[in-house]
Scaffold this active site. Sequence first.
Site, PDB file in Angstrom:
ATOM      1  N   MET A  87       0.964  -1.136   0.120  1.00  0.00           N
ATOM      2  CA  MET A  87      -0.500  -0.588  -0.218  1.00  0.00           C
ATOM      3  C   MET A  87       1.030   1.171   0.004  1.00  0.00           C
ATOM      4  SD  MET A  87      -2.946  -1.225   2.949  1.00  0.00           S
ATOM      5  CE  MET A  87      -4.161   0.678   2.414  1.00  0.00           C
ATOM      6  N   HIS A  88       0.121   2.565  -0.426  1.00  0.00           N
ATOM      7  CA  HIS A  88       0.409   3.478   0.340  1.00  0.00           C
ATOM      8  C   HIS A  88       1.820   4.438  -0.928  1.00  0.00           C
ATOM      9  CE1 HIS A  88      -1.290   2.533   3.377  1.00  0.00           C
ATOM     10  NE2 HIS A  88      -0.891   1.665   4.061  1.00  0.00           N
ATOM     11  N   ASP A 246      -2.234  -5.509   0.222  1.00  0.00           N
ATOM     12  CA  ASP A 246      -1.623  -6.581   0.790  1.00  0.00           C
ATOM     13  C   ASP A 246      -2.445  -7.241   1.449  1.00  0.00           C
ATOM     14  OD1 ASP A 246      -0.540  -4.326   2.258  1.00  0.00           O
ATOM     15  OD2 ASP A 246       0.700  -5.007   1.481  1.00  0.00           O
TER      16      ASP A 246
END
Length: 513
Positions: A87-88, A246
């Site tokens: 992520m991110h 994820d």
Amino acid sequence: MNGKETKQYLIGVDLGTSATKTILVDENGIIVASASCAYPMYQPENGWAEQNPLDWKNAALVTIKEVMKKSGVAAGEVAGIGLSGQMHGLVMLDENNELVDDAIIWCDQRSSSQTKEMLDLLPMEKWMEISANPPIAGWTAAKILWVRENKPEVYQKCRHILLPKDYIRFILTGEFATDVSDASGMQILDVKNRCWSDELLGVLEFDKSLFAKVYESQEITGYLLPEIAAECGLSIRTAVVAGGSDNACAGIGTGIVRQGEAFTSIGTSAVVYSHLDQYTQIPGGGLHLCCCAVPGCWHTMGGPQSAGLSLEWFKDKFCQDLIHKADEEGSSFYNAITKLVEQIPIGSEKLLYLPFLMGERTPHIDPLYRGAFLGLNVVHTQAHLLRAIMEGIAYCLADCNDLLKGQGVHVVSMRACGGGSRSIVWRKIMAALYQCNICTLQQEEGPAYGAAILAGAGTGVFSSIQDTCDRFIKEKDTLAYNPEEAETYQKYHAVYDRMCESLRADFTALANL
């Protein structure tokens, strides 16, 4: 067809921090082939973390080709591909759809000052109301602000902003798309209403055209480009669904798809994840709240950024002897340390480890936190430090589980996945600190398996996500918690929490020297 019955297959691709894992699953949920490809992470400065998206591209294509070659499955038999990813991360493309810089990934903490700017623009209450989370240095919005302020020439070239797995989608399909679960971690999504927030985009002065269309996780976002299909041994009729973060895909892959169900994953980072059927605001932001990969549902997650990363750091810097010994004996390093730490008593003989090598997100939200061994004594050995690392990560996870309990979510059985779940010692520690049973699964492909299920749901190979999880995901072993060990760990956990809080100001002062 020579009398051979045609089956349908799905591919799940999980773009992780250290490697991409790809699996091929048949219509009965059986994994028929798997492949992985590793790549590096770069840390040009203290607290920074970057990766080259071309490494991800190569890993995705290599592993997809490998599972197709290993399986012998025909191109037309693969109905869909699901994508899972870290992520991110911030991936930026120019007007020619070329990369303009390396990706700043999830554990990067350089944008701490940008989170303060975000709070100057809007009060905390507003961020919690819309994005469901407080401004966080590791999340994407703060990274974008950092690039705009510190690399204006890069920002000016940017025409598309993608998350890591969505860059792979673009490579596969040529489409710009994302999903609600991954987009939740960008800090610009209206998490309750599952769409980009015009208010947040306006306040941050981000052009909405930079961002991809948002889909639910099982929706089809495109089909393979002809050249990609030919390279990978697939068909242009192979669909690519939205997929998920994820953690959201791990939720599907471990069968955590109903209210009150939870799992713990210990990989590079670690997470306690709980499914929510209804949107439920988390006070104070001690746990992240995101859209779930199950349509119309949400999930909480929290845990240390430097979980397996702490163990890898210690292994690489201080355990060369164990690595060599394991190589000579033909065993794994992790089996070796399990044997070592089993001999160390609970509490590592009064040694505590704070797992904050890359700052922290939940429940101690502070990018300036750093790792520490506390209580070191001449009796302590390499084995004590290894056990203290495992315990420190579990204390942080237990803090997150305690926050869940505070919201009325009481987990009586916790499923475990990720590399750390293979350690019986770690599972015993978690069971004692959670005060609940820890279950392992018959298959442990977590995010990649969840991505494959989403691909099956989106292409009609499978029915509902929940029903498919009920059919395919089965528990293997259950470890009951020991009440006496739980009582002992409660005492150490209380000291750990006090140390975390008392050192906060000192970590800030240290960072400002």
